[in-house]
Design an enzyme around this catalytic site. Structure first.
Site, PDB file in Angstrom:
ATOM      1  N   HIS A 244       0.732  -1.219   0.176  1.00 33.24           N
ATOM      2  CA  HIS A 244       0.025   0.064   0.164  1.00 33.24           C
ATOM      3  C   HIS A 244       0.774   1.365   0.144  1.00 33.24           C
ATOM      4  O   HIS A 244       0.564   2.159  -0.384  1.00 33.24           O
ATOM      5  CB  HIS A 244      -1.025  -0.020   1.178  1.00 33.24           C
ATOM      6  CG  HIS A 244      -0.247   0.436   2.701  1.00 33.24           C
ATOM      7  ND1 HIS A 244       0.552  -0.512   3.191  1.00 33.24           N
ATOM      8  CD2 HIS A 244      -0.281   1.359   3.337  1.00 33.24           C
ATOM      9  CE1 HIS A 244       0.694   0.056   4.513  1.00 33.24           C
ATOM     10  NE2 HIS A 244       0.443   1.082   4.590  1.00 33.24           N
ATOM     11  N   ASP A 245       2.072   1.406   0.584  1.00 31.38           N
ATOM     12  CA  ASP A 245       2.975   2.454   0.658  1.00 31.38           C
ATOM     13  C   ASP A 245       3.725   2.360  -0.326  1.00 31.38           C
ATOM     14  O   ASP A 245       5.105   2.980  -0.326  1.00 31.38           O
ATOM     15  CB  ASP A 245       3.623   2.515   1.899  1.00 31.38           C
ATOM     16  CG  ASP A 245       2.685   3.498   2.967  1.00 31.38           C
ATOM     17  OD1 ASP A 245       1.766   4.271   2.470  1.00 31.38           O
ATOM     18  OD2 ASP A 245       2.824   3.465   4.251  1.00 31.38           O
ATOM     19  N   LYS A 248       5.472   5.602  -1.652  1.00 27.71           N
ATOM     20  CA  LYS A 248       6.650   6.426  -0.883  1.00 27.71           C
ATOM     21  C   LYS A 248       7.904   6.038  -1.212  1.00 27.71           C
ATOM     22  O   LYS A 248       8.709   7.176  -0.809  1.00 27.71           O
ATOM     23  CB  LYS A 248       6.627   5.918   0.706  1.00 27.71           C
ATOM     24  CG  LYS A 248       5.084   6.626   1.195  1.00 27.71           C
ATOM     25  CD  LYS A 248       4.922   6.283   2.823  1.00 27.71           C
ATOM     26  CE  LYS A 248       3.830   6.803   3.533  1.00 27.71           C
ATOM     27  NZ  LYS A 248       3.797   6.739   4.720  1.00 27.71           N
ATOM     28  N   HIS A 273       1.495   9.717  -2.840  1.00 25.28           N
ATOM     29  CA  HIS A 273       1.991   8.532  -2.784  1.00 25.28           C
ATOM     30  C   HIS A 273       1.159   7.571  -3.230  1.00 25.28           C
ATOM     31  O   HIS A 273       1.334   6.595  -3.839  1.00 25.28           O
ATOM     32  CB  HIS A 273       2.816   8.078  -1.307  1.00 25.28           C
ATOM     33  CG  HIS A 273       1.932   7.850  -0.211  1.00 25.28           C
ATOM     34  ND1 HIS A 273       1.495   8.889   0.494  1.00 25.28           N
ATOM     35  CD2 HIS A 273       1.355   6.803   0.268  1.00 25.28           C
ATOM     36  CE1 HIS A 273       0.731   8.367   1.606  1.00 25.28           C
ATOM     37  NE2 HIS A 273       0.580   7.087   1.336  1.00 25.28           N
ATOM     38  N   HIS A 297      -6.000   3.431   0.434  1.00 24.39           N
ATOM     39  CA  HIS A 297      -5.834   3.317   1.960  1.00 24.39           C
ATOM     40  C   HIS A 297      -5.729   4.353   2.460  1.00 24.39           C
ATOM     41  O   HIS A 297      -6.186   4.751   3.474  1.00 24.39           O
ATOM     42  CB  HIS A 297      -4.642   2.625   2.358  1.00 24.39           C
ATOM     43  CG  HIS A 297      -3.387   3.474   1.760  1.00 24.39           C
ATOM     44  ND1 HIS A 297      -2.770   3.380   0.610  1.00 24.39           N
ATOM     45  CD2 HIS A 297      -2.703   4.098   2.677  1.00 24.39           C
ATOM     46  CE1 HIS A 297      -1.806   4.035   0.694  1.00 24.39           C
ATOM     47  NE2 HIS A 297      -1.510   4.615   1.693  1.00 24.39           N
ATOM     48  N   HIS A 298      -6.123   5.914   1.733  1.00 28.84           N
ATOM     49  CA  HIS A 298      -6.329   7.153   2.334  1.00 28.84           C
ATOM     50  C   HIS A 298      -7.746   7.669   2.165  1.00 28.84           C
ATOM     51  O   HIS A 298      -7.898   9.155   2.301  1.00 28.84           O
ATOM     52  CB  HIS A 298      -5.031   8.141   1.984  1.00 28.84           C
ATOM     53  CG  HIS A 298      -3.993   7.802   2.752  1.00 28.84           C
ATOM     54  ND1 HIS A 298      -4.095   7.948   4.406  1.00 28.84           N
ATOM     55  CD2 HIS A 298      -2.597   7.314   2.566  1.00 28.84           C
ATOM     56  CE1 HIS A 298      -2.716   7.687   4.650  1.00 28.84           C
ATOM     57  NE2 HIS A 298      -1.906   7.464   3.759  1.00 28.84           N
ATOM     58  N   ASP A 326      -4.159   0.241   8.722  1.00 24.42           N
ATOM     59  CA  ASP A 326      -3.160   1.084   8.397  1.00 24.42           C
ATOM     60  C   ASP A 326      -3.188   2.326   9.559  1.00 24.42           C
ATOM     61  O   ASP A 326      -2.262   2.799   9.932  1.00 24.42           O
ATOM     62  CB  ASP A 326      -3.377   1.850   7.063  1.00 24.42           C
ATOM     63  CG  ASP A 326      -2.307   3.036   6.631  1.00 24.42           C
ATOM     64  OD1 ASP A 326      -1.276   2.625   6.944  1.00 24.42           O
ATOM     65  OD2 ASP A 326      -2.644   3.959   6.095  1.00 24.42           O
TER      66      ASP A 326
END
Length: 402
Positions: A244-245, A248, A273, A297-298, A326
Site C-alpha cells: 500500500h505504501d 512512498k 504517494h 488506503h487514504h 493502516d
C-alpha cells in the site's frame, strides 16, 4: 537529497548484463537470473546516505549492500540465482575464478563489468567517440578484475555502433529489460513472498517505518479472518497491505523523516504517494483488485480522503479493512513528529474517526481487541528485528546502525 546519477542505473546495468550474458553463452534460466540481478543489484541501498556512499565507492558500503541484497533475495526460490550473482558483483575475477561453479563466477563478473561500464560511460558523450578509450581501459583489467571471456564478449558487442547508441539513448519504455528466453508465472505464495520483500525495502527507507507495512498486513489479515474472508481474498488483502505504501519510494526522505509538521508544499508531495502506488501496480497484470485496495488506503467514507475523493459506496469491505489496519498501526508506532500512542489514546482517536473516515464495524473490532492488536504488532516488530539482525542491520538512535 536525490541522486540523478543513479537514475535508471540498475535498468542500464540489466540491459548491459543481458547483452554480455548472451555473448558469453548464457541462456534460459541462467540468463533470466542474470538480467534480474542487474535490475536488483543495488536493492539494498535503502537510503540517500547509502546511495551517496556507494557513489563515492566506499568499500564498506559496496561490500555491505551486496551482502544485504543477497540476504534479502536468497529466500525466494525464483530469485535465488540472482541473489548469488549479486553477492559477488563487486568481487574481482582473481577471487571469483577459484569458485567451483563457473557459471556463478562468470555471472557475478558480468554483473561487475556491466556495473563498471555503466558508471564509466555515464558522463561521456558521444559514446561512439569514447568507446575505444573505454574498451582499452577495461581491457587493461582483463585477468585481474574481469574474466578474459567477459572482456572479449564486451569487445564483440562493442564492435556494433548500435550497442553504444542504445546505451546512450536508453529508454526504459522501449528496452524490454526482461527479454529472456523463458517466461515465469509465479504461484500466489511466491508472489506474497516477493511483496513482503518490497514491503521491507519500503519500510527501511525511513527509520520510523521499519515494521509499518508488515504490521498493517498482520492487522489486515487478522481482521479479514474475523470477518470471514475466504483464503484467496485474505492473500489479496495481505498483498495489498504489503504494497500500500509502494508510492512512498517517490517521496524524499527529508519529507518522510521530518520531525515537525509538513509545509503545504511538502504535504502535497506526501499526498501523492497513493497515486504513485496505483501507477506502479497498474503495470502488473492480474493485480487490479490488489491495486484498487492498496491505492485507496487514504480514502474516507465521507469522501474527504485522497487522492480520488472516494466515498462509502465506492469503498469495498477489503479497502475499508486495509484503511482501519493502516490507521491503527500508524497510531501505535513511533513517527518522526511523535511517539506511538498508548492503547487508550489510540482507542479514542479511532472512535473519533469511526463512521466519518473509517468503517464503524471494523473499528469496533480493533477497539474491542486492542490488547490483542498491540501484541500482534509487537510480535511483527520482533520478527522484523530478527530479520534485520540476520543482515547485520539494526536501528540506532540516529536512525540507522551497522
Amino acid at each position: 537529497m536525490s541522486y540523478p546519477a543513479l537514475a535508471e542505473h540498475q535498468l542500464r546495468v540489466s540491459y548491459l548484463a543481458r547483452i554480455l550474458g548472451r555473448e558469453v553463452g548464457f541462456s534460459g534460466k541462467e540468463l533470466e537470473a542474470l538480467v534480474i540481478a542487474g535490475a536488483l543489484h543495488d536493492l539494498a541501498l535503502f537510503t540517500s546516505v547509502d546511495k551517496k556512499l556507494a557513489l563515492e565507492e566506499d568499500p564498506q558500503t559496496l561490500e555491505r549492500h551486496a551482502r544485504w541484497g543477497y540476504a534479502l533475495l536468497r529466500g525466494f526460490p525464483y530469485l535465488r540465482r540472482s541473489a548469488e550473482f549479486i553477492l559477488h558483483h563487486h568481487a574481482p575475477w582473481q577471487i571469483l575464478k577459484e569458485k567451483d561453479d563457473q557459471m556463478w563466477a562468470l555471472g557475478s563478473n558480468i554483473l561487475r563489468l556491466a556495473d563498471t561500464l555503466e558508471i564509466r560511460s555515464r558522463e561521456l558523450r558521444p559514446l561512439l567517440f569514447y568507446r575505444s578509450r573505454l574498451l582499452e581501459d577495461l581491457n587493461s583489467l582483463k585477468g585481474s578484475e574481469f574474466a578474459p571471456e567477459v572482456i572479449e564478449a564486451l569487445h564483440r558487442a562493442g564492435e556494433k555502433e548500435l550497442f553504444w547508441l542504445r546505451l546512450e539513448n536508453f529508454s526504459k519504455e522501449r528496452e524490454v529489460i526482461f527479454q529472456t528466453e523463458t517466461a515465469t508465472h509465479l504461484p500466489c505464495d511466491q508472489i506474497e513472498f516477493l511483496t513482503r520483500l518490497f514491503a521491507l525495502i519500503i519500510d527501511l527507507k525511513s527509520p520510523f517505518t521499519r515494521i509499518h507495512s508488515a504490521g498493517v498486513a498482520a492487522v489486515t489479515d487478522w481482521l479479514a479472518e474475523v470477518l470471514g474472508f475466504r483464503d484467496f481474498m485474505r492473500v489479496f488483502l495481505r498483498v495489498a497491505a504489503y504494497l500500500h505504501d509502494l508510492g512512498k519510494l517517490a517521496v524524499p526522505e527529508a519529507i518522510l523523516n521530518k520531525p515537525g509538521h509538513l509545509t503545504e508544499e511538502e504535504w502535497a508531495v506526501m499526498k501523492a504517494h497513493p497515486f504513485y502506488t496505483f501507477r506502479i501496480l497498474e503495470e502488473i497484470p492480474n493485480l487490479e483488485m490488489v491495486n484498487y485496495i492498496a491505492s485507496a488506503h487514504h480514502e474516507r467514507l465521507d469522501g474527504r480522503g485522497y487522492p480520488a475523493k472516494l466515498s462509502a459506496p465506492d469503498l469495498s469491505l477489503g479497502a475499508r479493512v486495509l484503511a482501519v489496519a493502516d490507521v491503527t498501526t500508524a497510531l501505535l508506532e513511533d513517527r518522526p513528529y511523535r511517539k506511538g500512542f498508548l492503547p487508550e489514546k489510540a482507542r479514542g482517536i479511532l472512535g473519533e474517526l469511526s463512521g466519518s473516515a473509517l468503517d464503524p464495524e471494523i473499528v469496533s473490532l480493533v477497539v474491542g481487541n486492542m490488547e490483542y492488536v498491540v501484541n500482534l504488532i509487537r510480535y511483527v516488530e520482533e520478527k522484523r528485528l530478527e530479520q534485520l539482525s540476520t543482515l547485520g542491520y539494526w536501528e540506532s538512535k540516529s536512525g540507522r546502525g551497522i
